[in-house]
Write a protein that holds these residues in place. Structure first.
Motif, PDB file in Angstrom:
ATOM      1  N   ASP A 217       0.926  -1.404   0.120  1.00  0.00           N
ATOM      2  CA  ASP A 217       0.290   0.114  -0.046  1.00  0.00           C
ATOM      3  C   ASP A 217       1.160   0.997  -0.401  1.00  0.00           C
ATOM      4  O   ASP A 217       2.040   1.597   0.340  1.00  0.00           O
TER       5      ASP A 217
ATOM      6  N   HIS B 235      -0.472   4.799  -0.266  1.00  0.00           N
ATOM      7  CA  HIS B 235      -0.693   5.826   0.668  1.00  0.00           C
ATOM      8  C   HIS B 235      -0.585   7.332   0.486  1.00  0.00           C
ATOM      9  O   HIS B 235       0.115   7.982   1.128  1.00  0.00           O
TER      10      HIS B 235
ATOM     11  N   CYS C 282       2.057  -3.302  -7.749  1.00  0.00           N
ATOM     12  CA  CYS C 282       1.668  -2.577  -6.392  1.00  0.00           C
ATOM     13  C   CYS C 282       0.319  -3.089  -5.736  1.00  0.00           C
ATOM     14  O   CYS C 282      -0.436  -3.588  -7.275  1.00  0.00           O
TER      15      CYS C 282
ATOM     16  N   ASP D 227      -3.810   1.340  -3.282  1.00  0.00           N
ATOM     17  CA  ASP D 227      -4.669   2.261  -1.766  1.00  0.00           C
ATOM     18  C   ASP D 227      -3.553   2.905  -2.418  1.00  0.00           C
ATOM     19  O   ASP D 227      -2.263   3.543  -1.704  1.00  0.00           O
TER      20      ASP D 227
ATOM     21  N   GLY E  24      -7.615  -1.162  -4.981  1.00  0.00           N
ATOM     22  CA  GLY E  24      -6.940  -1.404  -3.109  1.00  0.00           C
ATOM     23  C   GLY E  24      -8.495  -0.983  -2.359  1.00  0.00           C
ATOM     24  O   GLY E  24      -9.747  -0.694  -3.373  1.00  0.00           O
TER      25      GLY E  24
ATOM     26  N   HIS F 193      -9.134   1.551  -0.558  1.00  0.00           N
ATOM     27  CA  HIS F 193      -8.970   3.102  -0.914  1.00  0.00           C
ATOM     28  C   HIS F 193      -9.485   3.886  -2.153  1.00  0.00           C
ATOM     29  O   HIS F 193      -8.938   4.517  -2.702  1.00  0.00           O
TER      30      HIS F 193
ATOM     31  N   HIS G 227      -5.037  -7.064  -3.114  1.00  0.00           N
ATOM     32  CA  HIS G 227      -4.743  -6.000  -2.260  1.00  0.00           C
ATOM     33  C   HIS G 227      -5.009  -6.976  -1.498  1.00  0.00           C
ATOM     34  O   HIS G 227      -3.941  -6.523  -0.115  1.00  0.00           O
TER      35      HIS G 227
ATOM     36  N   THR H  68     -10.615  -6.075  -1.251  1.00  0.00           N
ATOM     37  CA  THR H  68     -10.003  -5.278  -1.544  1.00  0.00           C
ATOM     38  C   THR H  68     -10.701  -4.978   0.428  1.00  0.00           C
ATOM     39  O   THR H  68      -9.564  -4.213   0.783  1.00  0.00           O
TER      40      THR H  68
ATOM     41  N   GLY I  74      -1.866  -7.112   1.047  1.00  0.00           N
ATOM     42  CA  GLY I  74      -1.546  -5.773   1.940  1.00  0.00           C
ATOM     43  C   GLY I  74      -2.378  -5.353   2.659  1.00  0.00           C
ATOM     44  O   GLY I  74      -2.690  -6.440   2.655  1.00  0.00           O
ATOM     45  N   HIS I  75      -3.296  -4.397   2.924  1.00  0.00           N
ATOM     46  CA  HIS I  75      -4.154  -4.037   3.282  1.00  0.00           C
ATOM     47  C   HIS I  75      -4.125  -3.653   4.829  1.00  0.00           C
ATOM     48  O   HIS I  75      -4.356  -2.170   4.935  1.00  0.00           O
TER      49      HIS I  75
ATOM     50  N   ASN J 245       3.349  -4.863   4.362  1.00  0.00           N
ATOM     51  CA  ASN J 245       2.491  -3.422   3.775  1.00  0.00           C
ATOM     52  C   ASN J 245       3.269  -2.707   5.811  1.00  0.00           C
ATOM     53  O   ASN J 245       2.447  -3.392   7.094  1.00  0.00           O
TER      54      ASN J 245
END
Length: 341
Positions: free
Chosen positions: A74, A76, A113, A116, A175, A177, A237, A263, A294-295, A314
């Motif tokens: 992630d 972000h 990737c 997110d 993701g 997000h 994700h 997700t 990840g997540h 993550n």
């Protein structure tokens, strides 16, 4: 090789300029890169995105052959993390191994990737609190929110540029997000953690970037894949909530429950053996197959879930990646590491 190195330097400098620019990416430039990325993800090279029942690229990516892959958790808003990945020289004994970006452009490597792009989360907690006051006041002042959105939109622009430049080498998954409309439904939930992040981002984009950019980001999110498949591993994700089939993932945008399953699943919410069953459906009886995702944050560099079949990476405050060149010799302690340079 020299051509990819030269092109890589030029592309890297373009991305680095976005990071170094203290202002928000201009709307006209963002529209341009979003248009290019939308075309790229909506019409990928043959064999990479199987078509769904609508006749458009579905939720699955079939990764082309490569010497190695880099899995990025992630992001972000972390533009610096993505740039660090691109200039990283991973381990290995290939004489031609160069920066990851050059290898991607030359077809030797791929970057996946897990999603997110938006919301700085814990590292921006204080800024979110300040932005909340601005939001309540109708964004009459918006300095804190501008800082947040500079990172979010800058990272979005970088991702779009890479999707256009390397459609067979750079992949960004949806993701939880990726929900600019902050909608409930279509596999999405409205987002809030420290404040009303989802609604704040939606309102800011509509107010300061305009409805055209808002619509384009929405369309871009709806065109993203949800899973990549290599010879002996998958990337998603989140940990699959249940056992999924190829048909499920390819037609995910017609089956919102599949989107939610890939997700939004919290640690401990997935069905037992959902990773093993999904791996069996996608990879057959191959030994050693794993799902990377990840997540949810992990306390160290990684966590092994589902009898070790799901590898979770993550680390919000560290630049940790997974390097995969041969799953038969994959060792989490060795192949999942923090980029130091």
């Amino acid at each position: 090789m020299a051509q990819s190195d030269s092109r890589g330097r030029e592309l890297y400098n373009r991305l680095r300029k976005i990071l170094k620019d203290p202002g928000i990416i201009p709307p006209g430039e963002l529209i341009q890169v979003l248009n290019a990325a939308l075309y790229s993800v909506s019409s990928p090279a043959p064999g990479i995105r199987p078509l769904d029942e609508r006749g458009v690229p579905g939720g699955l990516v079939e990764l082309p052959q490569a010497e190695y892959r880099i899995i990025v958790p992630d992001l972000h808003g972390r533009m610096d993390f993505l740039l660090k990945v691109l200039r990283h020289r991973p381990p290995g004994d290939y004489p031609a191994r160069g920066p990851v970006l050059s290898d991607v452009l030359a077809g030797r490597a791929q970057i996946i990737c897990v999603g997110d792009a938006f919301h700085s989360e814990s590292r921006g907690r204080q800024r979110w609190q300040q932005a909340m006051e601005e939001f309540i006041d109708g964004f009459k002042r918006h300095g804190a929110m501008d800082q947040e959105m500079r990172e979010n939109l800058g990272l979005l622009a970088m991702i779009c540029i890479l999707q256009d430049a390397a459609p067979a080498g750079f992949f960004f998954l949806k993701g939880n997000h990726e929900n600019i409309a902050n909608e409930e439904g279509e596999g999405n939930h409205p987002f809030r953690k420290f404040v009303y992040e989802g609604d704040m981002v939606k309102r800011w984009v509509q107010q300061f970037m305009g409805e055209e950019i808002f619509r384009m980001i929405y369309e871009w999110e709806k065109a993203l894949p949800l899973m990549t498949r290599a010879e002996d591993f998958l990337v998603t994700h989140a940990e699959p909530a249940r056992v999924l089939s190829e048909d499920d993932v390819i037609n995910a945008y017609l089956r919102p429950g599949v989107i939610h399953s890939l997700t939004w699943v919290d640690n401990g919410q997935a069905e037992e053996y959902s990773a093993e069953g999904t791996l069996s459906n996608f990879l057959g009886s191959r030994d050693g197959g794993r799902i990377f995702g990840g997540h949810r944050p992990v306390s160290g560099r990684y966590d092994l879930r589902q009898q070790g079949r799901y590898v979770q990476i993550n680390t919000p405050n560290r630049h940790v990646i997974a390097y995969v060149d041969d799953m038969k010799n994959f060792l989490p302690e060795q192949n999942i590491y923090e980029i130091q340079d």
